[in-house]
Design a protein around this motif. Structure first.
Motif, short mmCIF file in Angstrom:
data_model
loop_
_atom_site.label_atom_id
_atom_site.label_comp_id
_atom_site.label_asym_id
_atom_site.label_seq_id
_atom_site.Cartn_x
_atom_site.Cartn_y
_atom_site.Cartn_z
N UNK A 1 -6.83 0.43 -10.32
CA UNK A 1 -5.80 -0.56 -10.69
C UNK A 1 -6.16 -1.93 -10.11
N UNK A 2 -7.42 -2.07 -9.74
CA UNK A 2 -7.97 -3.37 -9.27
C UNK A 2 -7.31 -3.87 -7.99
N UNK A 3 -6.77 -2.96 -7.20
CA UNK A 3 -6.21 -3.38 -5.90
C UNK A 3 -7.29 -3.10 -4.84
N UNK B 1 -9.23 -0.30 2.34
CA UNK B 1 -8.60 0.29 3.54
C UNK B 1 -8.56 1.80 3.44
N UNK B 2 -8.19 2.28 2.25
CA UNK B 2 -8.03 3.72 2.07
C UNK B 2 -9.39 4.43 2.15
N UNK C 1 0.84 -1.20 0.00
CA UNK C 1 0.00 0.00 0.00
C UNK C 1 0.88 1.26 0.00
N UNK D 1 -8.52 -4.56 -2.20
CA UNK D 1 -8.35 -4.69 -0.75
C UNK D 1 -7.70 -3.42 -0.20
N UNK D 2 -6.66 -2.96 -0.89
CA UNK D 2 -5.97 -1.74 -0.44
C UNK D 2 -6.91 -0.54 -0.60
N UNK E 1 -2.14 -10.61 -9.50
CA UNK E 1 -1.85 -9.18 -9.33
C UNK E 1 -0.34 -8.93 -9.43
N UNK F 1 2.10 6.68 -6.63
CA UNK F 1 1.03 7.58 -7.07
C UNK F 1 1.41 9.05 -6.86
N UNK G 1 -7.84 10.76 -3.98
CA UNK G 1 -7.23 10.49 -5.30
C UNK G 1 -6.50 9.15 -5.27
N UNK G 2 -5.79 8.92 -4.16
CA UNK G 2 -5.03 7.68 -4.03
C UNK G 2 -5.96 6.46 -3.96
N UNK H 1 -7.17 5.68 -7.30
CA UNK H 1 -6.10 5.03 -8.09
C UNK H 1 -6.04 3.54 -7.75
N UNK H 2 -6.10 3.23 -6.45
CA UNK H 2 -6.05 1.82 -6.03
C UNK H 2 -7.22 1.05 -6.60
#
Lengths: 286, 277
Positions: B41-43, B49-50, A45, B45-46, A77, A52, B33-34, B37-38
């Motif tokens: 980008x298909x992340x 959290x954000x 993360x 789980x992250x 991934x 980013x 924004x972050x 972005x996560x």
């Protein structure tokens, strides 16, 4: 009085610039620390955050994100990020790292042909460590694809690359000799034919004593009953009454012995695979 | 001297004011924004959290709230997303933004709660891809006739999803399902023919051979040894068991054929419907 006012003003104005929050470099440092500690989810993360918000060395950071996902066993991934790292990097060494990482992920997903294709992009001007991993992955892929001789040659190349020989080549030879022998000894076709001639013998060949004796007694018993019926009544009576059962169990036993032989080979190959891993596993995968 | 010092202070003051204040990458705007972005980008789980961090530290706007709901769905944490919608009845849901309504439908479909989606459609909830979802529910319930009639009586939206689902419904409607009762009946008349009718020719032939030969064998045994002996009765029992198994097997073969066929249509429907979820 006037001076103290000036001082106050200067301090007030400078304070936002001096009392800084975390910047991108801090985030990368934090991510690196988490990576070292094995907190891969958090590390990924933070690497993402650094990426980013414009950290330098985007290729290295992307590679690190991929490594995190690989460690978390999220190979799909991880593979995506290795691809990105490959595209972002202009360094051959990093590109090779990305290829090796992607190939490893594909091996772990049992996509062996794709892994082999990936490895064809490897630049052979790489470091010895990278070359060793390249041969290791290629060896593993060929082994998985049952190309044992190609696999053997790849593993031999690892030994050749080492200045101090890391493993005994004779041990490797003997392991591959064993693999060759398993294929001959537990030949499924042979087990199938043997069970056809003497019911249960194919199972005995693969070491399945209980299964073999069971099949022998059952089918032998059916044949004896058939003989008795033939004796008491006629051949056709015996054939009609017992042929379906004999056919069912005799053919079934033949098929079963073939499957057992194939499973035995797989078991033995897996044992050899573990031995090969123990022998040739590069340090980074330990 | 004092004037000099003052001038120096002013210069420093001016320079300091020109210093760019460092961007706080953890503030609400940057975090949003972050998080996006996560998500992109298909992340997931992250991203979750954000978004959750954002929901705690910042005021969530509608867009962020929706993104959080989407990450719950993507991470298959349906209960968390359900909690949000549980407090809303259809009247309140109808007043919400279209994207929320679309998300509700996707959430229900992902959990295979087709009844809830049907209820939403019946109560007149307006949401995107209504035709596609209605048709898909009919297909997923194996109501081929209903699905086909629905495509005949409604205007088909001109998009790939609707067209493909319509094509599936036409093929499913035109497909010949095997009738288990007919397969059984055929097996009663000609042993093995029920299996052959269901497309299992090899099985049917074997069944025919065994049933006929065991029947013949039983007939011969009774003829030769009479009904006083045990042997003809064993042979007869064998023949009856083959014959009964052949009837049962015929019906089963028809059912298996239908299941395979239906499974294929359902699989295709799911693949198309969930392709952009």
């Amino acid at each position: 009085m006037k001076q103290s006012v000036f001082f106050f003003l200067i301090i007030s104005l400078l304070s936002p610039a001096v009392s800084m929050g975390q910047n991108v470099d801090d985030v990368v440092a934090f991510a690196n620390r988490q990576f070292e500690l094995g907190n891969y989810s958090l590390a990924s993360k933070e690497y993402n955050r650094a990426f980013f918000f414009g950290a330098g060395n985007k290729d290295i950071i992307t590679l690190r994100i991929a490594d995190c996902y690989s460690q978390l066993e999220n190979y799909e991934q991880a593979g995506n990020f290795y691809d990105r790292a490959y595209r972002l990097s202009s360094s051959d060494s990093l590109k090779n790292e990305a290829i090796l990482g992607k190939a490893f992920c594909l091996v772990m997903q049992d996509k062996l042909m794709l892994s082999l294709i990936e490895l064809y992009n490897f630049e052979y001007t790489a470091s010895k460590e990278q070359q060793s991993i390249y041969h290791f992955l290629k060896g593993l892929t060929h082994f998985g694809l049952h190309d044992d001789s190609l696999s053997y040659h790849e593993f031999v190349k690892i030994a050749e690359l080492q200045t101090q020989q890391s493993f005994d080549i004779e041990v490797l030879d003997s392991e591959f000799e064993k693999i060759l022998n398993y294929n001959k000894r537990y030949n499924p076709q042979r087990a199938y034919i043997m069970s056809g001639i003497i019911p249960g013998s194919g199972q005995l060949l693969t070491g399945e004593i209980k299964d073999g004796l069971n099949s022998m007694l059952l089918i032998g018993g059916l044949y004896l009953i058939a003989l008795r019926v033939m004796h008491l009544y006629s051949f056709w009576d015996a054939a009609i009454a017992l042929f379906p059962w004999i056919q069912r169990y005799h053919m079934g036993g033949m098929e079963h012995s073939k499957e057992l032989a194939a499973t035995k080979i797989d078991q033995k190959r897996y044992e050899s695979y573990l031995n090969l891993l123990e022998l040739t596993l590069p340090q980074r995968y330990e | 001297m004092t004037r000099f010092i003052n001038t120096v202070f002013i210069v420093i003051l001016f320079s300091a004011s020109r210093l760019p204040a460092q961007e706080n990458i953890f503030d609400c705007n940057n975090s949003l924004r972050f998080a996006n972005y996560l998500y992109n980008t298909a992340q997931y789980e992250l991203a979750q959290h954000e978004f959750e961090r954002l929901s705690f530290f910042c005021n969530l706007n509608e867009e962020t709230q929706l993104a959080l709901l989407k990450t719950y769905r993507k991470n298959q944490q349906y209960s968390k997303a359900n909690q949000f919608f549980q407090t809303k009845d259809f009247t309140r849901l109808e007043q919400m933004d279209t994207d929320y309504k679309a998300e509700y439908i996707r959430l229900m479909m992902s959990q295979q709660l087709y009844g809830e989606v049907q209820k939403a459609i019946n109560t007149g909830l307006t949401f995107p891809e209504k035709f596609e979802h209605q048709l898909a529910i009919k297909l997923l319930h194996k109501n081929w006739n209903d699905a086909y009639n629905y495509t005949q009586n409604n205007n088909i939206p001109q998009n790939l999803k609707a067209n493909t689902l319509t094509d599936i419904s036409s093929r499913a409607y035109a497909s010949t399902q095997k009738k288990p009762w007919l397969a059984s009946l055929m097996s009663v008349v000609v042993p093995g023919s029920g299996k052959m009718y269901s497309g299992y020719w090899g099985d049917g032939l074997i069944s025919l051979l065994f049933t006929v030969s065991s029947g013949f064998f039983a007939y011969r045994a009774f003829n030769r040894y009479g009904s006083d002996k045990v042997y003809p009765w064993i042979a007869g029992g064998l023949a009856v068991s083959y014959y009964s198994a052949n009837i049962y097997g015929g019906a089963k073969a028809a059912q298996r054929y239908n299941e395979n066929l239906n499974h294929q249509f359902i699989h295709e429907t799911e693949r198309i419907l969930f392709s952009d979820y």
